[in-house]
Every structure is written in structure tokens, then in C-alpha cells.
Design a protein around this motif. Structure first.
Motif, PDB file in Angstrom:
ATOM      1  N   GLN A 233       1.601 -25.732   8.326  1.00  0.00           N
ATOM      2  CA  GLN A 233       2.122 -26.767   9.216  1.00  0.00           C
ATOM      3  C   GLN A 233       2.338 -28.095   8.497  1.00  0.00           C
ATOM      4  N   VAL A 234       1.468 -28.438   7.571  1.00  0.00           N
ATOM      5  CA  VAL A 234       1.492 -29.767   6.961  1.00  0.00           C
ATOM      6  C   VAL A 234       2.383 -29.824   5.722  1.00  0.00           C
ATOM      7  N   GLU A 235       2.380 -28.785   4.918  1.00  0.00           N
ATOM      8  CA  GLU A 235       3.111 -28.823   3.651  1.00  0.00           C
ATOM      9  C   GLU A 235       4.597 -29.158   3.808  1.00  0.00           C
ATOM     10  N   PRO A 236       5.316 -28.607   4.791  1.00  0.00           N
ATOM     11  CA  PRO A 236       6.741 -28.974   4.928  1.00  0.00           C
ATOM     12  C   PRO A 236       6.975 -30.445   5.289  1.00  0.00           C
TER      13      PRO A 236
ATOM     14  N   PRO B  90       7.607 -34.110   2.077  1.00  0.00           N
ATOM     15  CA  PRO B  90       8.761 -34.938   1.674  1.00  0.00           C
ATOM     16  C   PRO B  90       9.077 -36.052   2.682  1.00  0.00           C
ATOM     17  N   ALA B  91       8.961 -35.745   3.964  1.00  0.00           N
ATOM     18  CA  ALA B  91       9.227 -36.764   4.986  1.00  0.00           C
ATOM     19  C   ALA B  91       8.149 -37.845   4.958  1.00  0.00           C
TER      20      ALA B  91
ATOM     21  N   LEU C  11      -0.579 -43.410  -0.918  1.00  0.00           N
ATOM     22  CA  LEU C  11      -0.766 -43.458   0.527  1.00  0.00           C
ATOM     23  C   LEU C  11      -0.643 -42.068   1.138  1.00  0.00           C
ATOM     24  N   VAL C  12       0.346 -41.302   0.694  1.00  0.00           N
ATOM     25  CA  VAL C  12       0.524 -39.941   1.198  1.00  0.00           C
ATOM     26  C   VAL C  12      -0.690 -39.088   0.825  1.00  0.00           C
ATOM     27  N   GLN C  13      -1.193 -39.264  -0.382  1.00  0.00           N
ATOM     28  CA  GLN C  13      -2.392 -38.535  -0.808  1.00  0.00           C
ATOM     29  C   GLN C  13      -3.576 -38.871   0.101  1.00  0.00           C
TER      30      GLN C  13
ATOM     31  N   VAL D  66      12.813 -43.166  13.832  1.00  0.00           N
ATOM     32  CA  VAL D  66      13.878 -42.543  14.622  1.00  0.00           C
ATOM     33  C   VAL D  66      15.069 -42.167  13.750  1.00  0.00           C
ATOM     34  N   SER D  67      15.521 -43.092  12.915  1.00  0.00           N
ATOM     35  CA  SER D  67      16.750 -42.881  12.160  1.00  0.00           C
ATOM     36  C   SER D  67      16.565 -42.041  10.904  1.00  0.00           C
ATOM     37  N   VAL D  68      15.531 -42.320  10.145  1.00  0.00           N
ATOM     38  CA  VAL D  68      15.340 -41.626   8.874  1.00  0.00           C
ATOM     39  C   VAL D  68      14.557 -40.335   9.066  1.00  0.00           C
TER      40      VAL D  68
END
Length: 173
Positions: free
Chosen positions: A4-7, A10-11, A29-31, A120-122
Motif C-alpha cells: 500500500q505504501v511503496e507506490p 514518488p508522490a 522528510l520522506v524517510q 489537489v493539482s499536483v
């Protein structure tokens, strides 16, 4: 959990980079976000939308980081830490100017409007998901998005870089 989390990674990186405007800090931050997701995975409510939950964690960490570094100057980066491709390959001058103007226009938005616009946009999130991520009513999401779009339209239609105030020349006798 991993499926669920791995995809989403990138976002998450894209959103973090858009908020922080620093690749290295965004990756950190993502880490941190992924560490918290793993740590608190079993304590989340089962009816929570996983994507909204993960983005809420990232958003909260980003806002904390932005508040923490609000008054500081740019970061020092050792030349050895910069990829060679970043130093050699450059965008065309016109692309760089458009990018700078767009980033200046985004910087001119209040943080609340910028966050809603980016989600919303990105990130292509629904208004309901954005409301859950930011913990605000859906009506507030819609009004912030509307104001952000109007302000971006005004800035870009004027054709003047948002961060550069116009200077007025005058003659001094």
C-alpha cells in the motif's frame, strides 16, 4: 503494508520537494514520514484512507520543519554531495526563467493555500482527501483552492515575477 505504501513514495517525494524546495531535505522528510508510517501502522484506525493518512503525516512533518527553519538562510552543501549531472546539465534559459517565475508565484501564496493547491493539482487528491490530510473542513479546502488559483492567475497574467517587486524610477534633482 508495503504494497500500500511503496507506490506512494514518488508522490510523497514530489510533494515534499514542492513544499521544502530542497531535494535533500525533502528526501529526509520522506524517510522520517515512512519511519512514522511503519511505527504507527498498527495504531491507525482501520477506516482511515491510507493515502490520506500517510500524506497527513508528511504534511505535519513538513510544517514542523518549515517552522523550525523559518528564519535560517540557505543550506551549505559540500560540492562532493552534489551529483555531477546537476552541475553539468542545465535547463535552457527560458525554461529556467519560467520555472523561477512559477516557483516565485507559488512562494507568493500563503502556506495554507499553497498546500491545498499542491495536493489537489499536483498530487491529484480529492477535496475530501485534502480535508483529511490538512484536518480542515472541505469548504475551507474549496475556498483556499479558489483563492490560490485566483492569485496565481493574477500573478502569471501580469507577467511580472511574483518575488520581484516593481521598482519605480524617479529623477532626483
Amino acid at each position: 503494508m508495503l504494497l500500500q505504501v511503496e507506490p506512494m513514495i514518488p508522490a510523497l517525494r514530489r510533494y515534499a520537494r514542492a513544499l521544502l524546495r530542497d531535494t535533500s531535505a525533502a528526501d529526509d522528510l520522506v524517510q522520517d514520514c515512512l519511519e512514522r508510517v511503519i511505527t504507527y501502522w498498527n495504531s491507525r484506525r482501520n477506516n482511515d484512507d491510507t493515502r490520506s493518512w500517510v500524506f497527513a503525516i508528511l504534511h505535519n512533518l513538513a510544517m514542523t520543519a518549515l517552522r523550525k527553519y523559518a528564519g535560517t538562510q540557505g543550506m551549505h552543501v559540500a560540492i562532493d554531495d552534489v551529483a555531477e549531472s546537476q552541475m553539468v546539465a542545465r535547463a535552457t534559459q527560458e525554461d529556467a526563467l519560467h520555472y523561477r517565475d512559477l516557483m516565485s508565484a507559488l512562494d507568493a501564496l500563503p502556506a495554507e493555500q499553497r498546500s491545498v493547491l499542491l495536493l489537489v493539482s499536483v498530487e491529484d487528491m480529492s477535496y475530501a482527501d485534502v480535508a483529511r490530510v490538512l484536518d480542515i473542513p472541505i469548504g475551507t479546502v474549496m475556498s483556499r483552492l479558489s483563492r490560490a488559483r485566483e492569485k496565481l492567475l493574477r500573478i502569471t497574467a501580469a507577467g511580472v515575477p511574483a518575488a520581484a517587486p516593481m521598482s519605480v524610477l524617479r529623477r532626483v534633482k
